[in-house]
Write a protein that holds these residues in place. Structure first.
Motif, short mmCIF file in Angstrom:
data_model
loop_
_atom_site.label_atom_id
_atom_site.label_comp_id
_atom_site.label_asym_id
_atom_site.label_seq_id
_atom_site.Cartn_x
_atom_site.Cartn_y
_atom_site.Cartn_z
N SER A 151 1.21 -4.64 21.18
CA SER A 151 0.23 -4.43 19.93
C SER A 151 0.61 -3.27 18.97
N ILE A 152 1.77 -3.46 18.58
CA ILE A 152 2.58 -2.58 17.65
C ILE A 152 3.08 -3.39 16.48
N VAL A 153 2.81 -3.22 15.18
CA VAL A 153 3.06 -3.96 14.07
C VAL A 153 4.64 -3.38 13.46
N SER A 154 5.34 -4.23 13.37
CA SER A 154 6.73 -3.96 13.03
C SER A 154 7.04 -4.31 11.34
N ILE A 155 7.23 -3.06 10.96
CA ILE A 155 7.65 -3.14 9.14
C ILE A 155 8.84 -3.07 9.17
N LEU A 156 9.54 -4.12 8.40
CA LEU A 156 10.98 -4.32 8.25
C LEU A 156 11.58 -3.71 6.93
N LYS A 173 15.20 -1.19 26.42
CA LYS A 173 14.39 -0.02 26.94
C LYS A 173 13.85 0.63 25.56
N LEU A 174 14.32 -0.05 24.19
CA LEU A 174 14.16 0.59 22.90
C LEU A 174 12.40 0.60 22.68
N ALA A 175 11.60 -0.40 22.92
CA ALA A 175 10.10 -0.15 22.61
C ALA A 175 9.53 0.94 23.35
N ALA A 176 9.83 0.75 24.87
CA ALA A 176 9.13 1.86 25.67
C ALA A 176 9.50 3.27 25.35
N LYS A 177 10.98 3.45 24.82
CA LYS A 177 11.36 4.96 24.50
C LYS A 177 10.49 5.20 23.04
N GLY A 188 4.27 9.02 21.86
CA GLY A 188 2.83 9.68 22.69
C GLY A 188 1.83 8.49 22.57
N LEU A 189 2.24 7.17 22.22
CA LEU A 189 1.10 6.07 22.12
C LEU A 189 0.49 6.02 23.27
N LYS A 190 -0.66 5.56 23.28
CA LYS A 190 -1.51 4.92 24.28
C LYS A 190 -1.69 3.28 24.42
N VAL A 191 -0.78 2.70 25.04
CA VAL A 191 -0.62 1.17 24.88
C VAL A 191 -1.19 0.44 26.15
N LYS A 192 -1.98 -0.69 25.67
CA LYS A 192 -2.46 -1.36 26.99
C LYS A 192 -1.70 -2.69 27.03
N VAL A 193 -1.02 -3.07 27.92
CA VAL A 193 -0.35 -4.37 28.11
C VAL A 193 -0.95 -5.23 29.21
N ALA A 194 -1.50 -6.34 28.49
CA ALA A 194 -2.16 -7.31 29.48
C ALA A 194 -1.16 -7.99 30.34
N ASN A 195 -0.90 -7.77 31.83
CA ASN A 195 -0.24 -8.27 32.73
C ASN A 195 -0.89 -9.35 33.30
N ILE A 196 -0.51 -10.66 32.69
CA ILE A 196 -1.34 -11.87 33.04
C ILE A 196 -0.11 -12.82 33.33
N ASP A 197 -0.29 -13.48 34.36
CA ASP A 197 0.56 -14.45 34.68
C ASP A 197 0.79 -15.84 33.76
N LEU A 198 1.61 -15.64 32.59
CA LEU A 198 1.54 -16.85 31.68
C LEU A 198 3.04 -17.27 31.59
N PRO A 199 3.29 -18.21 31.01
CA PRO A 199 4.55 -18.59 30.89
C PRO A 199 5.20 -18.25 29.41
N VAL A 200 4.13 -17.62 28.57
CA VAL A 200 4.40 -17.20 27.43
C VAL A 200 3.93 -16.01 27.16
N ILE A 209 7.28 4.26 22.36
CA ILE A 209 6.02 4.81 22.80
C ILE A 209 5.93 5.83 23.33
N GLU A 210 6.99 6.35 24.27
CA GLU A 210 7.23 7.67 24.86
C GLU A 210 7.00 8.46 23.80
N THR A 211 8.16 8.55 23.01
CA THR A 211 8.31 9.51 22.02
C THR A 211 7.43 9.86 21.08
#
Length: 728
Positions: free
Chosen positions: A169-174, A299-303, A309-321, A305-307
Motif C-alpha cells: 500500500s505504498i505509492v511510488s512517485i517516479l 529486499k529493497l521495499a522491506a528495507k 519506520g512504517l507500519k504496513v499491513k499485508v494481506a496474506n491471502i492464497d491468491l494467484p494474483v 519500510i524498516e528505515t
C-alpha cells in the motif's frame, strides 16, 4: 566513497544549483518582467516550500529574488530571515535546504516556460490531490510514499520494486532518467498500468521534478497540522513524524543529487539506494537511519519500510494474483477482458446477511453453476449472485449494509479484477491476465472470507460464500435481496438525531490534524463523506478503543444550535483543549472544525444573505471570489472558522443542514456537477420544506461566477434567502 566526499559533492552541487537558479531567474525576468506571475497553479501556497519555511509569498518573479537571498544565506550556513537553520551534521543540511528552495524556483520557471510538466507526467501536484488522499493516508490504505529517483537496473527489477510497494500500500512517485531510460519507460514496456489509482505516479523525466514531491509533502503540515507559514521548526517536525515518505535512489548519483539528498534528510525523509555510498545512521532530523544501501531488489521495499519506520499491513491471502489496496483503482478494459458480470452485460448483484452460527461452515465457498473457465468461444459475460453469509456473537442487523459495502473494496484489491458499484448495480470484470494466472470465481469467496475476518474479527466469527452463475438462480435470489435493500433504506432514512441518545466521534484524522474532532450523527456524516453514524457505531463495536467513540448526548444546552454539554466536554478534551464547544447545526456559531479532507466547503455570502458550496473537484472560480483551493487554505487544519465549513456532500440534503441558520433555503450557489449529482435528493428536500422551485433557483457556474451576477440572478428568480433574517 567516504562521508567527507559526500559533503564535498553536496557543497559543489548546492553552489551549482544556486548559480543556475540565479542565472535562470534573471534571464526569465529579462524576458517576461519581474511582475510575471510565479505561483504554481492549483495551490493557495504560491511556492509552497518557500512559503512554509521562509514565510515568503512568491507571487511574482521579482518575489523569487527574496528566496534566492535566503537560500544563499542558508548555503553560507547562516540562518534565514525566518530563523530557519539546521544544526545537524555540522550545518551541512542547510545547503540541502538551500538547494531545494532553488529547485522550487527552477521548477516554477520551467512551468512558466511550458517545459513542465513533461509528456505523460504529473508535474506540480495540486492542493486538491493532497486533500482527496487525506482519508486514505490516515486510515492506512496508503501506508507510505516512495519517491523513486532514476530507473531500476533492468525492467524486471523495476516491476519487482513497484509491485512490492503496491502490495504494501505504498505509492511510488517516479522521477528522473539515466541515459534516456526512466522507471516509467521500464514499466510501460512491461505493460504496468500507472496513475494515482494504481499507486504509481510519474512526476517528470528530469531529476528536478523531485521538488514536486517535496513541495507537496510540505503542504501537509499547513493543511492538516494547522501550522502557519514560517513555523519552520513545527513544520519540519511534523514532516518527520507524520508524513510517511522516503526516497529511493537508483543507479546514479551526482553533485546535484547529493545536494538535493541533503535537503531531503533535513525534512526527516531517509534515503535508500542500490549504490555503494557511505552509510549514515540516525541523525537529528531522521527517526532512524538516514542513508542506507540495499542492492538486492527483492529486499529493497522491506528495507525502505524498516528505515522509515512504517507500519504496513499485508494481506496474506492464497491468491494467484497480487492483492493490495494499490489495485483498487485498476480498470480492466475491453481489450483486456476475460469475463464480466453486471453493468450492461448481464444480471448481477451482491448481498450480505446475518445467519445463525449453527447453519454456517466458516470458510466454505460454493459455486452453484458453471465457473469462468467454461465460457464458450466469443462469450465474455455471465450472470452472477454473490451471497455472503456471516455470523458472530456481537453481530447486529445494522452491520449488514456496512459489511456488504466492503465487498466492493475487498474484491477490488485483487490485481486484474475490477469492481464498480454495489447491491444490484454492481459491475465486475476479470482480466485475461488474472485468468491466465489461475484466478477463478472461488477466489472471490476466499478473498471475502479472509478480509472480513481480518478487518472485522471483533464481530465476525464465521463467513460462508455462495456464488450463483445460472440466470434463473440469480433472478430468483435478486427479488428477495431487493426487498431487503428497500427495508434497509427505509430504516436508515427514518433515523434522526432525536431518535438516538448517542453520537459518535471520529478522530481518525488526528494523525494528520491533531486538534480536529468530527462529531457524526444520524443526520450528519463525517466531512470526508466516508463515515456515517452507522459506520461509526460499527467501528466502535469492532474496535472499542479506536477513533470512533460514543458520546452520550445528555441534556441539550441549545437545541437550535445543536449543542449538548456532554458533546462540548468531549470536544474540549479531545481537541487538546483547542475548542470549548461545537454547534452541530450552525455555520456561524462554533461550527465543527475541518481537518482538510472535506468533500465540500460551505462559505457565507453576506451580500446574498445565504451560503454557497463548492466541491473539491470543481476547478473554477466561485462567486465569493475564491476557488476551492483558496477557500480550503482558510478552512482546514482542525480549526473552527465561523462562516466557513468543510462538509460531506450528502449533508447538503440533510434536514439538519445548517438548520440554525434556516437550512437549505440559504443555499444560493453550487457547481453544476455537484448539483446534478445530488439532484434527486435535493429536489425531494426542497419539496419537504415547501419550496418545490428552490432547486432551480440555486445558481451554478453557468449562471454566475461573480457576486454581482449571482445577486442579479437571485433577485430575478426570487430566491428565499433574500427575504430571510440577516445572517450577520
Amino acid at each position: 566513497m567516504s562521508a567527507d566526499i559526500l559533503i564535498q559533492l553536496g557543497t559543489k552541487g548546492a553552489e551549482a544549483v544556486l548559480q543556475l537558479t540565479r542565472d535562470a531567474l534573471e534571464k526569465t525576468i529579462k524576458e517576461k518582467g519581474d511582475s510575471q506571475q510565479a505561483a504554481f497553479d492549483g495551490t493557495t501556497y504560491f511556492l509552497p516550500l518557500a512559503n512554509a519555511l521562509l514565510k515568503i509569498e512568491a507571487k511574482t518573479l521579482g518575489d523569487c529574488r527574496q528566496i534566492l537571498t535566503q537560500a544563499q544565506s542558508l548555503n553560507d550556513n547562516k540562518p534565514a530571515a525566518s530563523g530557519l537553520t539546521i544544526n545537524a551534521l555540522g550545518g551541512i543540511l542547510n545547503k540541502g535546504i538551500a538547494t531545494l528552495l532553488c529547485e522550487e524556483v527552477l521548477a516554477c520557471l520551467k512551468c512558466i516556460n511550458k517545459e513542465h510538466p513533461t509528456k505523460d507526467s504529473a508535474g506540480f501536484l495540486p492542493d486538491t490531490l493532497l486533500r482527496s488522499l487525506g482519508i486514505q493516508l490516515v486510515d492506512g490504505r496508503i501506508a507510505g510514499i516512495a519517491v523513486i529517483l532514476g530507473p531500476a537496473k533492468d525492467e524486471a527489477s523495476a516491476v519487482q520494486l513497484v509491485r512490492d510497494f503496491q502490495k504494501r500500500s505504498i505509492v511510488s512517485i517516479l522521477v528522473g532518467a539515466k541515459d534516456g531510460v526512466t522507471l516509467r519507460s521500464q514499466l510501460e514496456k512491461q505493460k504496468v498500468e500507472m496513475g494515482l489509482e494504481n499507486y504509481i505516479v510519474p512526476l517528470g523525466d528530469d531529476y528536478l521534478s523531485a521538488i514536486y514531491a517535496v513541495n507537496w509533502a510540505v503542504r501537509a503540515p499547513l493543511m492538516y497540522g494547522g501550522f502557519k507559514s514560517g513555523q519552520w521548526k513545527e513544520i519540519l517536525s511534523y514532516m518527520q513524524q507524520k508524513v510517511p515518505a522516503f526516497v529511493v535512489l537508483l543507479g546514479h548519483v551526482d553533485e546535484v543529487l547529493v545536494a538535493t539528498g541533503l535537503g531531503v534528510l533535513s525534512m526527516g525523509f531517509p534515503i535508500i539506494t542500490d549504490l555503494e555510498v557511505p552509510q549514515l545512521g540516525k541523525i537529528d532530523t531522521t527517526l532512524y537511519e538516514a542513508l542506507v544501501t540495499e542492492k538486492d531488489y527483492r529486499k529493497l521495499a522491506a528495507k525502505c519500510i524498516e528505515t522509515r519506520g512504517l507500519k504496513v499491513k499485508v494481506a496474506n491471502i492464497d491468491l494467484p494474483v497480487p492483492y493490495a489496496p494499490a489495485f483498487e483503482g485498476e480498470r480492466v478494459r475491453k481489450e483486456q477482458l476475460h469475463v464480466e458480470f453486471g453493468g450492461k452485460a448481464s444480471l448481477s448483484f451482491e448481498y450480505l446477511s446475518i445467519k445463525d452460527s449453527n447453519t454456517l461452515e466458516d470458510g466454505k465457498v460454493e459455486i452453484i453453476g458453471p465457473d469462468i473457465d467454461t465460457l464458450a468461444e466469443g462469450v465474455r459475460s455471465m450472470p452472477l449472485a454473490i451471497i455472503v453469509e456471516v455470523a458472530g456473537r456481537k453481530m447486529q442487523k445494522d452491520f449488514e449494509p456496512i459489511l456488504e459495502r466492503q465487498i466492493h473494496r475487498f474484491i477490488n484489491y485483487a490485481m486484474g479484477v475490477m469492481h464498480i458499484g454495489q447491491r444490484d448495480m454492481n459491475w465486475i470484470r476479470i482480466s485475461r491476465d488474472a485468468y491466465s494466472k489461475g484466478f477463478r470465481l472461488r477466489h472471490f469467496g476466499i478473498v471475502l472470507h479472509a478480509m472480513l475476518h481480518q478487518e472485522y474479527n471483533a464481530i465476525v466469527d464465521k463467513v460462508q460464500v455462495k456464488l450463483y452463475t445460472r440466470e434463473k438462480d440469480v433472478t430468483s435470489l435478486l427479488a428477495g435481496a431487493q426487498k431487503v435493500f428497500s427495508e434497509r433504506d427505509e430504516r436508515i432514512s427514518g433515523m434522526t438525531d432525536e431518535s438516538v441518545d448517542t453520537f459518535y466521534s471520529c478522530l481518525l484524522c488526528q494523525s494528520f490534524a491533531p486538534n480536529h474532532v468530527c462529531i457524526v450523527t444520524p443526520e450528519r456524516l463525517g466531512l470526508c463523506g466516508a463515515y456515517s453514524w452507522l459506520d461509526a457505531k460499527a467501528s466502535f463495536e469492532i474496535t472499542p478503543t479506536g477513533p470512533n467513540q460514543p458520546i452520550i448526548k445528555g441534556k441539550p444546552l441549545d437545541e437550535r444550535l445543536g449543542q449538548w454539554q456532554n458533546v462540548n466536554d468531549f470536544m474540549l478534551e479531545k481537541s487538546n483543549r483547542a475548542m470549548e464547544k461545537v454547534s452541530m447545526y450552525s455555520l456561524m456559531d462554533a461550527p465543527q472544525s475541518s481537518c482538510g479532507c472535506f468533500e465540500c466547503i460551505l462559505a457565507i455570502m453576506p451580500e446574498a444573505n445565504g451560503v454557497m458550496v463548492v466541491n473539491r473537484d470543481h476547478p473554477g472560480m466561485t462567486p465569493c471570489g475564491m476557488t476551492f483551493t483558496t477557500l480550503a487554505g482558510s478552512v482546514g487544519g482542525g480549526v473552527q472558522t465561523p462562516g466557513f465549513l468543510g462538509v460531506g456532500k450528502l449533508y447538503l440534503a440533510s434536514k439538519k443542514f445548517i438548520s440554525a441558520e434556516g437550512g437549505l433555503k440559504r443555499l444560493v450557489w453550487m457547481p453544476k456537477e455537484l448539483k446534478e449529482m445530488l439532484a434527486e435528493k435535493l429536489k425531494a428536500r426542497c419539496a419537504e420544506i415547501g419550496e418545490p422551485d428552490l432547486f432551480d433557483k440555486i445558481a451554478d457556474e453557468t449562471i454566475a461566477t461573480t457576486s454581482d451576477e449571482l445577486l442579479a440572478y437571485l433577485e430575478k428568480v426570487g430566491h428565499p434567502a433574500l427575504t430571510m433574517p440577516a445572517l450577520i
